[in-house]
Design an enzyme around this catalytic site. Structure first.
Site, PDB file in Angstrom:
ATOM      1  N   TYR A 223       0.860  -1.184   0.000  1.00  0.00           N
ATOM      2  CA  TYR A 223       0.000   0.000   0.000  1.00  0.00           C
ATOM      3  C   TYR A 223       0.903   1.243   0.000  1.00  0.00           C
ATOM      4  CZ  TYR A 223      -4.571   1.924  -0.219  1.00  0.00           C
ATOM      5  OH  TYR A 223      -5.695   2.546  -0.697  1.00  0.00           O
TER       6      TYR A 223
ATOM      7  N   GLY B   1       6.131   8.323   0.674  1.00  0.00           N
ATOM      8  CA  GLY B   1       7.276   8.035   1.541  1.00  0.00           C
ATOM      9  C   GLY B   1       8.065   6.850   0.987  1.00  0.00           C
ATOM     10  N   HIS B   2       7.341   5.764   0.644  1.00  0.00           N
ATOM     11  CA  HIS B   2       8.013   4.597   0.043  1.00  0.00           C
ATOM     12  C   HIS B   2       8.690   5.005  -1.271  1.00  0.00           C
ATOM     13  CE1 HIS B   2       4.693   2.310   2.244  1.00  0.00           C
ATOM     14  NE2 HIS B   2       5.795   1.797   2.752  1.00  0.00           N
TER      15      HIS B   2
ATOM     16  N   LYS C 193      10.392   7.531   9.895  1.00  0.00           N
ATOM     17  CA  LYS C 193       9.158   7.574  10.695  1.00  0.00           C
ATOM     18  C   LYS C 193       9.212   6.444  11.722  1.00  0.00           C
ATOM     19  CE  LYS C 193       5.001   6.411   9.238  1.00  0.00           C
ATOM     20  NZ  LYS C 193       4.543   5.434  10.263  1.00  0.00           N
ATOM     21  N   ASP C 194       9.764   5.298  11.289  1.00  0.00           N
ATOM     22  CA  ASP C 194       9.954   4.172  12.204  1.00  0.00           C
ATOM     23  C   ASP C 194      11.370   4.270  12.769  1.00  0.00           C
ATOM     24  OD1 ASP C 194       7.445   2.461  11.634  1.00  0.00           O
ATOM     25  OD2 ASP C 194       8.202   3.003   9.661  1.00  0.00           O
TER      26      ASP C 194
ATOM     27  N   SER D 193       1.759   7.344   5.974  1.00  0.00           N
ATOM     28  CA  SER D 193       1.704   5.978   6.483  1.00  0.00           C
ATOM     29  C   SER D 193       0.645   5.228   5.690  1.00  0.00           C
ATOM     30  CB  SER D 193       1.304   5.998   7.966  1.00  0.00           C
ATOM     31  OG  SER D 193       0.901   4.705   8.381  1.00  0.00           O
ATOM     32  N   SER D 194       0.907   3.946   5.435  1.00  0.00           N
ATOM     33  CA  SER D 194      -0.107   3.148   4.733  1.00  0.00           C
ATOM     34  C   SER D 194      -1.382   3.082   5.564  1.00  0.00           C
ATOM     35  CB  SER D 194       0.414   1.727   4.498  1.00  0.00           C
ATOM     36  OG  SER D 194       1.648   1.777   3.828  1.00  0.00           O
ATOM     37  N   ARG D 195      -1.232   3.178   6.887  1.00  0.00           N
ATOM     38  CA  ARG D 195      -2.392   3.062   7.779  1.00  0.00           C
ATOM     39  C   ARG D 195      -3.317   4.282   7.700  1.00  0.00           C
ATOM     40  NH1 ARG D 195       1.569   0.136  11.134  1.00  0.00           N
ATOM     41  NH2 ARG D 195       0.639  -1.863  11.685  1.00  0.00           N
TER      42      ARG D 195
END
Ligand code: PAF
Length: 283
Positions: A33, A37-38, A150-151, A186-188
């Site tokens: 997803y 960012g990715h 972010k992580d 974020s994918s979320r």
């Protein structure tokens, strides 16, 4: 279109051929997803390597039993189109059975720095991450792997693992990308209701404000944490998991704002757990 590979053996064979041909492999591990960012990680990998491999695998062993594994967003066609636009060479998308067949029993674990922050509130999470990332490093044989800040704790845990286990791979952390209104990508985010998405803006707003406050010589970590918690508490649909200020190198609680301090937070916004952070001090 990138070549879609689902077999570990096939991915290993291709990676070995590339390495034997003297090509450099850049690897971007994801759970799919994909968002901007990715794509920024992929762009960096593209600019620094001959071959780019992106993995798409929602790794069940890094989710706790009451977490969002089942509702984690998935859309392989959309991801493939985005990878195509970003000139990815290979998308590795194994099944859960391929990664964890019957009889599977090996895990990789980093201790100490996984006891804090997300590691404290998601027991077993980082063991799942380091295990799958080790497997993916072995399968893709990459020389460089790209991870988002972010992580932040994930980056540190993986850097620790690579150092401790003498892995032949360079970890390249890349900056957080934000939506125009400040929300960390974020994918979320796709699982947020419109109202929750609006409430979630307080996360980045309070972090940016905390960074401004930190410029004041008299400010201290306690004051910044209290400020962020107050801001978040004003939004009724938000539940704080943690807000902490830690030394970026050790992840120990920061007692002052000297050196590099990571202000990290995890907050449940409606049903969605979001994380964000800000680094204060020199990078
Ligand atoms: O950051 C993520 O998306 C995941 O934790 C990772 C690194 C792909 C491992 O499953």
């Amino acid at each position: 279109m990138p070549r879609l590979i689902s077999s570990i053996d096939e991915m290993k064979k291709i990676a070995l051929e590339m390495r034997n041909a003297g090509k450099t492999i850049g690897f971007v591990p994801t759970m799919g997803y994909l968002h901007e960012g990715h794509l920024s990680l992929i762009k960096r990998a593209r600019s620094e390597n001959d071959i780019v491999i992106v993995s798409i695998f929602v790794n069940p062993i890094q989710f706790g039993i009451n977490e969002d594994y089942d509702v984690y967003p998935r859309d392989i066609d959309r991801d493939l189109a985005l990878c195509d636009g970003a000139a990815v060479d290979y998308v590795f998308q194994p099944t859960v059975k391929e990664m964890y067949p019957t009889g599977y029993q090996s895990y990789v674990e980093v201790t100490e720095i996984t006891n804090k922050l997300c590691g404290a509130s998601r027991p077993g999470h980082f063991k799942g991450v380091t295990t799958v990332v080790s497997k993916l490093f072995n399968i893709t044989m990459a020389q460089r792997a790209y991870f988002g800040w972010k992580d932040a704790q994930q980056v540190m845990v993986i850097q620790r693992m690579v150092k401790d286990l003498n892995m032949n791979i360079e970890i390249i952390p890349c900056p957080i990308l934000r939506e125009a209104d400040g929300l960390a990508m974020s994918s979320r985010n796709v699982n947020l209701t419109a109202e929750d998405r609006r409430s979630a803006l307080v996360l980045s707003k309070s972090l940016f404000r905390a960074r401004e406050m930190a410029a004041n010589a008299n400010s201290n970590p306690k004051e910044l944490i209290a400020y962020i918690k107050d801001m978040i508490t004003m939004e009724p649909s938000l539940t704080i998991d943690y807000v902490e200020a830690v030394n970026l190198d050790t992840l120990q609680d920061a007692t002052d704002l000297k050196g590099r301090v990571l202000i990290a937070l995890a907050v449940k916004v409606g049903k969605v757990r979001l994380i964000d952070n800000m680094i204060i001090g020199e990078m």
